[in-house]
Design an enzyme around this catalytic site. Structure first.
Site, mmCIF file in Angstrom:
data_model
loop_
_atom_site.group_PDB
_atom_site.id
_atom_site.type_symbol
_atom_site.label_atom_id
_atom_site.label_comp_id
_atom_site.label_asym_id
_atom_site.label_seq_id
_atom_site.Cartn_x
_atom_site.Cartn_y
_atom_site.Cartn_z
ATOM 1 N N ASP A 43 0.852 -1.185 0.000
ATOM 2 C CA ASP A 43 0.000 0.000 0.000
ATOM 3 C C ASP A 43 0.892 1.241 0.000
ATOM 4 O O ASP A 43 1.768 1.381 0.854
ATOM 5 C CB ASP A 43 -0.874 -0.034 1.255
ATOM 6 C CG ASP A 43 -1.828 1.133 1.340
ATOM 7 O OD1 ASP A 43 -1.746 2.035 0.493
ATOM 8 O OD2 ASP A 43 -2.661 1.129 2.252
ATOM 9 N N ARG A 51 5.493 2.228 9.836
ATOM 10 C CA ARG A 51 5.443 3.424 8.991
ATOM 11 C C ARG A 51 6.493 4.408 9.494
ATOM 12 O O ARG A 51 6.253 5.209 10.392
ATOM 13 C CB ARG A 51 4.045 4.033 8.993
ATOM 14 C CG ARG A 51 2.987 3.101 8.399
ATOM 15 C CD ARG A 51 1.603 3.740 8.364
ATOM 16 N NE ARG A 51 0.617 2.805 7.826
ATOM 17 C CZ ARG A 51 -0.690 3.037 7.788
ATOM 18 N NH1 ARG A 51 -1.161 4.184 8.269
ATOM 19 N NH2 ARG A 51 -1.514 2.145 7.279
ATOM 20 N N GLN A 106 -3.944 -2.801 12.592
ATOM 21 C CA GLN A 106 -5.284 -2.586 12.057
ATOM 22 C C GLN A 106 -6.015 -3.906 11.876
ATOM 23 O O GLN A 106 -5.384 -4.952 11.728
ATOM 24 C CB GLN A 106 -5.226 -1.912 10.672
ATOM 25 C CG GLN A 106 -4.711 -0.505 10.650
ATOM 26 C CD GLN A 106 -4.742 0.083 9.249
ATOM 27 O OE1 GLN A 106 -4.533 1.276 9.081
ATOM 28 N NE2 GLN A 106 -4.989 -0.726 8.238
ATOM 29 N N ASP A 129 -13.387 8.504 5.130
ATOM 30 C CA ASP A 129 -12.830 8.245 6.462
ATOM 31 C C ASP A 129 -13.925 8.322 7.516
ATOM 32 O O ASP A 129 -14.791 9.205 7.465
ATOM 33 C CB ASP A 129 -11.759 9.274 6.817
ATOM 34 C CG ASP A 129 -10.489 9.112 6.006
ATOM 35 O OD1 ASP A 129 -10.288 8.037 5.405
ATOM 36 O OD2 ASP A 129 -9.691 10.075 5.966
ATOM 37 N N GLU A 145 -9.440 9.858 13.434
ATOM 38 C CA GLU A 145 -9.787 8.971 12.324
ATOM 39 C C GLU A 145 -9.653 7.531 12.788
ATOM 40 O O GLU A 145 -8.578 7.093 13.179
ATOM 41 C CB GLU A 145 -8.870 9.221 11.132
ATOM 42 C CG GLU A 145 -9.126 8.282 9.963
ATOM 43 C CD GLU A 145 -8.031 8.348 8.906
ATOM 44 O OE1 GLU A 145 -7.626 7.272 8.408
ATOM 45 O OE2 GLU A 145 -7.563 9.472 8.614
ATOM 46 N N SER A 198 -10.033 4.304 7.418
ATOM 47 C CA SER A 198 -9.995 4.771 6.038
ATOM 48 C C SER A 198 -10.475 3.608 5.184
ATOM 49 O O SER A 198 -9.984 2.487 5.326
ATOM 50 C CB SER A 198 -8.570 5.173 5.645
ATOM 51 O OG SER A 198 -8.500 5.476 4.268
#
Length: 368
Positions: free
Chosen positions: A80, A134, A149, A269, A282, A285
Site C-alpha cells: 500500500d 510506517r 489494524q 474516512d 480517524e 480509512s
C-alpha cells in the site's frame, strides 16, 4: 531479534541526539488528564475490545479471518502506497539473491489478490490482523511508528459500486463500534459512553463549502465536534479550491468516479470526536476499490502510468481480480478512544522520543 535490537538502538540514539525534531510534532496536551484505568485494567480492556470488536465486524460484514504477511516483495505493486510518498522499510533476502522485501504499510492490494485466490463470492470477504511499520509518521498522540489494524476486504457486484452501498457498510461498521463501546462501559462503569447513536455523512466538497477558511484538518475537527461521528466521502481528488482534502494513492480506493449524487469519490474516512483530546480521531480509512477504468484514470491524474506494468495492476487490468470494498480500522486507536486514553502509546509498545516520554508522563500519559 538482533536486527530489531540494533534498529531500536539506532532510533533511540537518533531521538536523543536530535531533540529539536520532536518539537516539530503536534502533541495534544489535555488539561488535568488522569487515566480512568490502571495498567492491569488497561491490558484487560485492550483484550476485551479486540476480541469483541473483530467478532462483531466479522459477523456484520460476513468476513472470514485469514493470515496476513508482515512483508511483501518489492516491485510487484502489492504494498500500500498510502499517500504515494511514504517510504517502506525494506531489507534484502539472502536466499532470493538479495531481492528486497518491504514491510507492509497496509494490505489494501494484498487483500484483493487474496479474495481472488480464495474464490470469495460477492457479499462475503476476509479480515486480518495487520501489523506494519510506517517510518515516516510524525509521532504524536495518534501516530506511531507501529501500526495495527483490522484490515478487511469484501467482494461486491458492479451494481454495488454506489455511494448508497458505501454508506450502508459504514453504518454497519459504526454499529459494531457502538456495541463495543457499550460492552466497555458495562465492564468499567467509570467509563461513560460518548458516541452518538448515528454517524453523519458529508462529502469533502460540501465540507469545504461549509468551512472555506479552514485547513482540511480544521474542517475535520469542526464537523466531528458538531456531530460526534462523521464519514467524510471523497478523499484523494482535488476539490474546488484546487487542493486535496487528503492524499490517497491512485491504485486502491476509487476517488475519481462521479457517483450518483454528482460528486466524485466512492471512499472516505470514519471520524469521531474524542472528548479526552477534544480533537477529531480517524478510526478508519475505507472505500470501494478501483475498477479498470478508474485505475487507469487515477494513474494518469497522478502521472504514475508506469505502474500499469506492475503485477497487481496487470492482474486488475486483465480481469483477474474481483470488484471489492475494503478498509482498515485502527486497533490501538479504537482501544485508545473507547478506554478514554490520551495517547496511543498508552495502548501499544512503540518507540517515542525521550522528550515526548518525559512530557507525556508529566501530563499523566504513561507511555508503554
Amino acid at each position: 531479534m538482533l536486527f530489531c535490537l540494533q534498529i531500536n538502538i539506532i532510533i533511540c540514539t537518533f531521538a536523543r541526539n536530535f531533540p529539536k525534531l520532536y518539537a516539530m510534532s503536534k502533541l495534544i496536551k489535555p488539561v488535568n488528564y488522569r487515566p480512568l484505568l490502571d495498567p492491569r485494567q488497561t491490558e484487560q480492556g485492550i483484550k476485551l475490545i479486540k476480541e469483541f470488536f473483530q467478532q462483531n465486524l466479522s459477523t456484520e460484514l460476513r468476513l472470514r479471518r485469514v493470515t496476513a504477511p508482515l512483508f511483501v516483495l518489492q516491485g510487484l505493486g502489492i504494498n500500500d502506497d498510502l499517500n504515494g510518498v511514504e517510504r517502506a522499510v525494506s531489507f534484502p533476502i539472502k536466499d532470493l539473491g538479495d531481492a528486497r522485501a518491504e514491510v507492509v504499510h497496509s494490505l489494501a492490494k494484498w487483500k484483493r489478490l487474496t479474495l481472488a485466490e480464495y474464490g470469495i463470492e460477492p457479499g462475503y470477504g476476509i479480515y486480518t490482523d495487520m501489523n506494519a511499520i510506517r517510518a515516516d509518521e510524525e509521532l504524536d498522540n495518534l501516530h506511531s511508528l507501529y501500526v495495527d489494524q483490522w484490515d478487511w476486504e469484501a467482494v461486491i457486484s458492479r451494481e454495488d459500486r454506489t455511494v448508497a452501498f458505501l454508506k450502508n457498510v459504514v453504518e454497519r461498521i459504526y454499529a459494531a463500534i457502538r456495541r463495543t463501546e457499550y460492552l466497555v462501559c458495562e465492564t468499567y462503569p467509570q467509563i461513560k459512553p460518548f458516541l452518538p447513536e448515528k454517524i453523519r455523512f458529508i462529502h469533502s466538497e460540501e465540507l469545504l463549502a461549509m468551512y472555506p477558511g479552514k485547513s482540511s484538518k480544521e474542517r475535520e475537527d469542526a464537523i466531528a465536534k458538531t456531530y460526534g461521528a462523521v464519514f467524510i466521502i471523497g478523499i484523494g481528488g482535488k476539490l474546488a479550491n484546487g487542493e486535496k482534502h487528503d492524499g490517497r494513492a491512485p491504485d486502491y480506493d476509487d476517488w475519481s468516479t462521479v457517483a450518483e449524487d454528482g460528486r466524485r469519490g466512492l471512499n472516505g474516512d470514519i471520524l469521531i470526536w474524542d472528548p479526552v483530546l477534544e480533537h477529531s480521531v480517524e478510526l478508519s480509512s475505507m472505500g470501494i476499490r478501483v475498477d479498470k477504468e478508474s485505475l487507469l484514470r487515477q494513474l494518469k491524474l497522478e502521472q504514475q502510468e508506469q505502474r500499469e506494468q506492475l503485477y497487481f495492476h496487470q492482474q486488475l487490468l486483465n480481469d483477474r481480480l474481483p470488484l471489492s470494498i475494503g478498509g482498515g480500522i485502527g486497533q490501538s486507536r479504537l482501544c485508545m478512544v473507547l478506554l478514554h486514553k490520551a495517547h496511543v502509546g498508552e495502548i501499544q509498545a512503540s518507540i517515542w522520543p525521550d522528550d515526548m516520554r518525559r512530557e507525556c508522563k508529566e501530563l499523566g500519559m504513561s507511555l508503554i
